[in-house]
Design an enzyme around this catalytic site. Structure first.
Site, PDB file in Angstrom:
ATOM      1  N   ASP A 158      -8.057  -4.594   0.307  1.00  0.00           N
ATOM      2  CA  ASP A 158      -8.457  -5.413  -1.164  1.00  0.00           C
ATOM      3  C   ASP A 158      -8.400  -7.312  -1.335  1.00  0.00           C
ATOM      4  OD1 ASP A 158      -8.948  -3.645  -2.040  1.00  0.00           O
ATOM      5  OD2 ASP A 158      -7.211  -2.756  -2.524  1.00  0.00           O
ATOM      6  N   HIS A 161       0.630  -1.160  -0.245  1.00  0.00           N
ATOM      7  CA  HIS A 161      -0.641  -0.288  -0.080  1.00  0.00           C
ATOM      8  C   HIS A 161       0.486   1.478   0.016  1.00  0.00           C
ATOM      9  CE1 HIS A 161      -3.187   3.385   1.290  1.00  0.00           C
ATOM     10  NE2 HIS A 161      -3.818   2.066   1.140  1.00  0.00           N
TER      11      HIS A 161
END
Ligand code: MLT
Length: 431
Positions: A368, A311
């Protein structure tokens, strides 16, 4: 300002001069030096593609410490909100800045219930779109069109109109999303049911009689509520930054949120959970050989990527992924047959976390990684995954749009550039 009350500064030296720039400190000790006068005083701009090192605003909404894996909405840790609050409470918190009292929450929920219907013309418009169009394109179009149906709530300068647009967006987005889904599978739309709560109503409008009842039905509603909470805000991510940029021109809330939905649609942003599921399917087709897959990921020549890992902000676990993993386990444990893709996801996570190649690069599971397998187990097709993200992110978009509007420091977003094209050249003569 430092503890002794003195203004803190940063010295910037460059060929031919020096500047003293104010150094600002946030609530949690984060520091930013302000460069807004630099162009005027030194004739220089800052260059930061992708804004990875640029704070575009001051905000009181969400705090992230990417190194420590911390996420808080309005000061409350995401874990506490996930365990103790409903999505509607979190919407209230993000938008109004504090948790609601019970009576306030009831009033808020009732207001959304009574605004859940779509205007007639909008239902016709949604029904006219091609069946196979992507749901995100339709969602963005429908939200943009709300300003045509509700011209009485498009003036950003009128607080009552802003409140009305806020209510309508929150109330109608699930109805729009469910209708898009029903149209895509050729089933008749289901009207909102005011006796149901926000999430149950969305699941009912989406799945109708196909929705599981009893314990599994309750678990799905709880899971959906939790996933919406976990997606509700993430400070200046791409779609929220888009909502702010569009809103900075005094565009109305509907148009600004519609722009945010389009930003979220991009595969690098909201489309990532769909990509995780596709990756798991690809691994299954490779016979489930995780070592071979991870070897491909590490091979610089190959284009294979480990989706759902890493991320931009978190250099540690994404705190949302921990909550989601527990939820995925609960849901998949209740399935009649073991879910092959979920099993693969668990093993892949273990292998990647045990491999220094990934941990040295600070690649940990993000939000996700497990959401796709949960949505799939609940019966959503992959094309709806990003729509679910949008329903969750809506209160965050609204909160940021409203915060920016109320901030006297707001100016229309207008970045600069470093021009690297041709210098002036002579225009060719034409015969
Ligand atoms: C999000 O929740 O918006 C994503 O994790 C992306 C981001 O924060 O940049």
């Amino acid at each position: 300002m430092s503890d002794d009350g003195k203004e803190r500064t940063v010295e910037l030296r460059y060929d031919g001069g020096a500047q003293t720039l104010p150094l600002l400190t946030g609530t949690e000790g984060d520091q930013a030096f302000e460069v807004k006068t630099l162009l005027g005083t030194a004739g220089m701009v800052t260059l930061d593609p992708g804004f990875g090192n640029t704070a575009s605003c001051k905000s009181e909404i969400t705090y992230i410490d990417g190194a420590a894996g911390i996420l808080r909405y309005r000061g409350y840790p995401i874990q506490d909100l996930a365990q103790g609050s409903s999505f509607l409470e979190v919407c209230y918190l993000l938008i109004k800045g504090r948790l609601p009292e019970a009576a306030e929450l009831k009033e808020f929920a009732d207001e959304l219930r009574s605004n859940a219907e779509l205007p007639e013309g909008m239902a016709d418009m949604l029904d006219a779109f091609p069946r196979n169009a992507h749901p995100m394109t339709l969602l963005a179009s429908a939200v943009n069109t709300l300003s045509a149906f509700y011209a009485d709530s498009v003036n950003p300068q009128d607080p009552a109109q802003v409140d009305l647009a806020t209510t309508r967006l929150l109330a109608k987005l699930p109805t729009i999303a469910a209708r898009i889904y029903r149209n895509s599978i050729g089933e008749a739309p289901i009207a909102p049911d005011p006796s149901l709560d926000y999430v149950e109503n969305f699941l009912n409008m989406t799945f109708g009689s196909a929705k599981p009842e009893g314990e599994v039905g309750e678990l799905f509603a709880k899971a959906m509520d939790l996933l919406l909470i976990l997606h509700a805000d993430h400070e200046q991510n791409c779609s929220t930054a888009t909502v702010r940029v569009v809103g900075s021109s005094q565009a109305d809330l509907y148009g600004s949120v519609s722009a945010g939905i389009n930003a979220l649609f991009g595969p690098l942003h909201g489309g990532a959970n769909q990509a995780v599921l596709e990756m798991l399917e690809q691994i299954r087709e490779m016979g489930g050989d995780l070592d071979a897959f991870l070897a491909q990921v590490k091979d610089r020549e190959s284009k294979t990527r480990l989706m759902g890992f890493g991320h931009r902000v978190y250099k540690n676990f994404d705190p949302r992924s921990r909550e989601i993993k527990g939820l995925a386990r609960q849901i998949l444990d209740r399935q009649e047959r073991p879910d092959e893709l979920f099993e693969l996801a668990l093993k892949l996570e273990d292998k990647a976390l045990a491999d220094s190649y990934f941990t040295e690069r600070k690649l940990y599971p993000n939000v996700d990684f497990f959401t796709g397998v949960i949505y799939r187990a609940m019966g959503f097709p992959t094309s709806m995954f990003t729509v679910l993200f949008a329903i969750g992110r809506l209160p965050g978009w609204i909160a940021h749009w409203r915060e920016q509007l109320a901030d006297p420091a707001t100016r229309i977003s207008r970045p600069r550039q470093l021009y690297i094209g041709p210098g002036e050249r002579s225009y060719p003569g034409r015969a």
